[in-house]
Write a protein that holds these residues in place. Structure first.
Motif, PDB file in Angstrom:
ATOM      1  N   GLN A  14      32.994  27.925  24.153  1.00  0.00           N
ATOM      2  CA  GLN A  14      32.742  27.470  25.520  1.00  0.00           C
ATOM      3  C   GLN A  14      33.304  26.048  25.643  1.00  0.00           C
ATOM      4  OE1 GLN A  14      28.577  27.959  26.509  1.00  0.00           O
ATOM      5  NE2 GLN A  14      28.510  30.048  25.693  1.00  0.00           N
ATOM      6  N   PHE A  15      34.636  25.985  25.658  1.00  0.00           N
ATOM      7  CA  PHE A  15      35.317  24.698  25.506  1.00  0.00           C
ATOM      8  C   PHE A  15      35.117  23.772  26.705  1.00  0.00           C
ATOM      9  CE2 PHE A  15      37.999  27.817  23.112  1.00  0.00           C
ATOM     10  CZ  PHE A  15      37.569  27.437  21.858  1.00  0.00           C
ATOM     11  N   THR A  16      35.021  24.320  27.907  1.00  0.00           N
ATOM     12  CA  THR A  16      34.820  23.477  29.089  1.00  0.00           C
ATOM     13  C   THR A  16      33.445  22.810  29.041  1.00  0.00           C
ATOM     14  OG1 THR A  16      36.255  24.902  30.421  1.00  0.00           O
ATOM     15  CG2 THR A  16      34.768  23.433  31.606  1.00  0.00           C
ATOM     16  N   ASP A  17      32.386  23.583  28.725  1.00  0.00           N
ATOM     17  CA  ASP A  17      31.029  23.025  28.623  1.00  0.00           C
ATOM     18  C   ASP A  17      30.947  22.049  27.449  1.00  0.00           C
ATOM     19  OD1 ASP A  17      30.225  24.559  30.773  1.00  0.00           O
ATOM     20  OD2 ASP A  17      29.515  26.214  29.517  1.00  0.00           O
ATOM     21  N   ALA A  18      31.666  22.354  26.385  1.00  0.00           N
ATOM     22  CA  ALA A  18      31.675  21.454  25.229  1.00  0.00           C
ATOM     23  C   ALA A  18      32.297  20.106  25.593  1.00  0.00           C
ATOM     24  CB  ALA A  18      32.435  22.097  24.080  1.00  0.00           C
ATOM     25  N   SER A  19      33.388  20.146  26.369  1.00  0.00           N
ATOM     26  CA  SER A  19      34.050  18.896  26.750  1.00  0.00           C
ATOM     27  C   SER A  19      33.122  18.036  27.614  1.00  0.00           C
ATOM     28  CB  SER A  19      35.352  19.185  27.501  1.00  0.00           C
ATOM     29  OG  SER A  19      35.095  19.858  28.731  1.00  0.00           O
ATOM     30  N   VAL A  20      32.293  18.670  28.447  1.00  0.00           N
ATOM     31  CA  VAL A  20      31.334  17.918  29.269  1.00  0.00           C
ATOM     32  C   VAL A  20      30.310  17.218  28.375  1.00  0.00           C
ATOM     33  CG1 VAL A  20      29.512  18.116  31.015  1.00  0.00           C
ATOM     34  CG2 VAL A  20      31.648  19.417  31.278  1.00  0.00           C
ATOM     35  N   ALA A  21      29.812  17.923  27.364  1.00  0.00           N
ATOM     36  CA  ALA A  21      28.827  17.341  26.446  1.00  0.00           C
ATOM     37  C   ALA A  21      29.430  16.167  25.675  1.00  0.00           C
ATOM     38  CB  ALA A  21      28.318  18.411  25.477  1.00  0.00           C
ATOM     39  N   TYR A  22      30.686  16.303  25.241  1.00  0.00           N
ATOM     40  CA  TYR A  22      31.330  15.215  24.502  1.00  0.00           C
ATOM     41  C   TYR A  22      31.547  13.986  25.390  1.00  0.00           C
ATOM     42  CZ  TYR A  22      32.356  18.750  20.935  1.00  0.00           C
ATOM     43  OH  TYR A  22      32.256  19.727  19.975  1.00  0.00           O
ATOM     44  N   GLN A  23      31.877  14.240  26.659  1.00  0.00           N
ATOM     45  CA  GLN A  23      32.064  13.112  27.575  1.00  0.00           C
ATOM     46  C   GLN A  23      30.759  12.372  27.820  1.00  0.00           C
ATOM     47  OE1 GLN A  23      33.925  15.436  30.706  1.00  0.00           O
ATOM     48  NE2 GLN A  23      35.921  14.459  30.389  1.00  0.00           N
ATOM     49  N   LYS A  24      29.665  13.107  27.917  1.00  0.00           N
ATOM     50  CA  LYS A  24      28.348  12.467  28.054  1.00  0.00           C
ATOM     51  C   LYS A  24      28.008  11.661  26.807  1.00  0.00           C
ATOM     52  CE  LYS A  24      26.259  15.805  31.259  1.00  0.00           C
ATOM     53  NZ  LYS A  24      25.195  16.823  31.433  1.00  0.00           N
ATOM     54  N   GLY A  39      27.567  19.606  22.047  1.00  0.00           N
ATOM     55  CA  GLY A  39      28.978  19.922  22.267  1.00  0.00           C
ATOM     56  C   GLY A  39      29.538  20.792  21.162  1.00  0.00           C
ATOM     57  N   ASN A  40      29.139  20.503  19.906  1.00  0.00           N
ATOM     58  CA  ASN A  40      29.635  21.278  18.772  1.00  0.00           C
ATOM     59  C   ASN A  40      29.154  22.734  18.836  1.00  0.00           C
ATOM     60  OD1 ASN A  40      30.886  18.997  17.842  1.00  0.00           O
ATOM     61  ND2 ASN A  40      29.320  18.499  16.319  1.00  0.00           N
ATOM     62  N   GLU A  41      27.890  22.916  19.265  1.00  0.00           N
ATOM     63  CA  GLU A  41      27.371  24.285  19.393  1.00  0.00           C
ATOM     64  C   GLU A  41      28.149  25.069  20.451  1.00  0.00           C
ATOM     65  OE1 GLU A  41      23.229  24.095  20.206  1.00  0.00           O
ATOM     66  OE2 GLU A  41      22.689  23.184  18.266  1.00  0.00           O
ATOM     67  N   LEU A  42      28.414  24.418  21.581  1.00  0.00           N
ATOM     68  CA  LEU A  42      29.182  25.070  22.646  1.00  0.00           C
ATOM     69  C   LEU A  42      30.614  25.350  22.181  1.00  0.00           C
ATOM     70  CD1 LEU A  42      27.903  22.889  25.635  1.00  0.00           C
ATOM     71  CD2 LEU A  42      27.430  25.317  25.263  1.00  0.00           C
ATOM     72  N   TYR A  43      31.160  24.423  21.413  1.00  0.00           N
ATOM     73  CA  TYR A  43      32.527  24.586  20.898  1.00  0.00           C
ATOM     74  C   TYR A  43      32.604  25.792  19.971  1.00  0.00           C
ATOM     75  CZ  TYR A  43      37.088  23.248  18.922  1.00  0.00           C
ATOM     76  OH  TYR A  43      38.405  23.231  18.523  1.00  0.00           O
ATOM     77  N   SER A  44      31.605  25.944  19.128  1.00  0.00           N
ATOM     78  CA  SER A  44      31.589  27.067  18.186  1.00  0.00           C
ATOM     79  C   SER A  44      31.486  28.408  18.911  1.00  0.00           C
ATOM     80  CB  SER A  44      30.419  26.919  17.199  1.00  0.00           C
ATOM     81  OG  SER A  44      29.170  26.987  17.886  1.00  0.00           O
ATOM     82  N   LYS A  45      30.906  28.389  20.114  1.00  0.00           N
ATOM     83  CA  LYS A  45      30.820  29.604  20.937  1.00  0.00           C
ATOM     84  C   LYS A  45      32.072  29.775  21.825  1.00  0.00           C
ATOM     85  CE  LYS A  45      25.779  29.280  21.212  1.00  0.00           C
ATOM     86  NZ  LYS A  45      24.614  29.077  22.121  1.00  0.00           N
TER      87      LYS A  45
END
Length: 276
Positions: free
Chosen positions: A48-58, A40-46
């Motif tokens: 890609q906030f929607t994909d990051a939020s999915v990773a954090y929810q998982k 999620g942090n890697e996606l956030y740094s890019k």
């Protein structure tokens, strides 16, 4: 006795095995949660906030008390302008975090999300809670001052609107009262005019009555005037004039009878055919 000891040993071994397995499962879930957090942090740094939020929810599905995952999920929601969804995540972090610094950051972000929604009173409360946990945060103190100023302006605007509404209501009541008073004045004027007219009519009647009374007060004078008027002389008709008069009357009677017969014929209804 030996059998009983044997049973106890077996039971303890089974219980210990289950506890060990549970611990292993818990450790495995925590590892998986941390792995998903890093994704999620890697996606956030890019960004890609929607994909990051999915990773954090998982990540949170593997460890519901993982305050870092809930905090970062709140940040991902915030960056996507989902301010309403971000607030519960920050509140969870503020509740579960063990150090004051993390709590202060969570409350600070709650204040920011409330400011974005123009909910100034909750924003003020959140910034105050943040400063209670970290009194040295100048950024939070500045945001608190801004929120308080906006809240004061909002309250003043609401007060002005309320006063305006009260004034409008008062003006309307005053106008309604004036219209009612004017209407009552018109009624009183009409009534007064009617009374004056009645009085005038009574006065005219009284005046006429006086004249009639004065006229009737001197019957001898009236009789004398009557005697002075020339009386019509009774005329004499010749036999020829009488004959012409009778013929004229006879002709008039025939005309009248003819008209009556014509009216009776006209008054009869014409029978019409039915159209069904």
């Amino acid at each position: 006795m030996k059998n009983l000891q044997y049973i106890l040993i077996v039971f303890l071994m089974l219980f210990s095995s289950k506890e060990i397995l549970a611990q292993k499962d818990s450790i495995a879930l925590q590892r998986q949660a941390r792995k998903l957090l890093r994704q999620g942090n890697e996606l956030y740094s890019k960004k890609q906030f929607t994909d990051a939020s999915v990773a954090y929810q998982k990540s949170l599905s593997n460890n519901s008390n993982y305050d870092k995952a809930s905090y970062n999920l709140g940040n991902a929601f915030y960056q996507n302008k989902n301010f309403k969804e971000a607030v519960p995540q920050y509140e969870l972090t503020a509740k579960t975090a063990k150090d004051k610094f993390t709590k202060a950051e969570a409350f600070h972000n709650i204040g920011n999300a409330m400011m974005e929604q123009k909910q100034y009173q909750p924003a003020v409360d959140a910034y105050k809670n943040s400063l209670r946990n970290n009194p040295n945060d100048d950024e939070t103190r500045y945001n608190l001052a801004v929120a308080q100023k906006l809240l004061e302006k909002e309250n003043q605007d609401n007060k002005d609107d309320k006063n305006k509404d009260n004034k409008d209501n008062k003006d309307k009541k005053d106008k309604d009262k004036k219209d009612k008073d004017d209407k009552n004045k018109d009624k009183d004027k009409d009534k007064k005019d009617g009374d004056d007219k009645d009085k005038k009519d009574d006065k005219d009647k009284d005046g006429k009555g006086d004249k009639d009374q004065k006229k009737n007060q001197d019957p001898k004078k009236d009789e004398k005037k009557e005697q002075q008027k020339p009386k019509p002389q009774q005329g004499k008709m010749s036999p020829q004039q009488i004959k012409q008069l009778l013929e004229s009357l006879n002709n008039e009677e025939k005309k009248t009878q003819k008209k009556m017969n014509a009216k009776k014929a006209k008054g009869k209804k014409v029978k019409q055919e039915k159209d069904w």
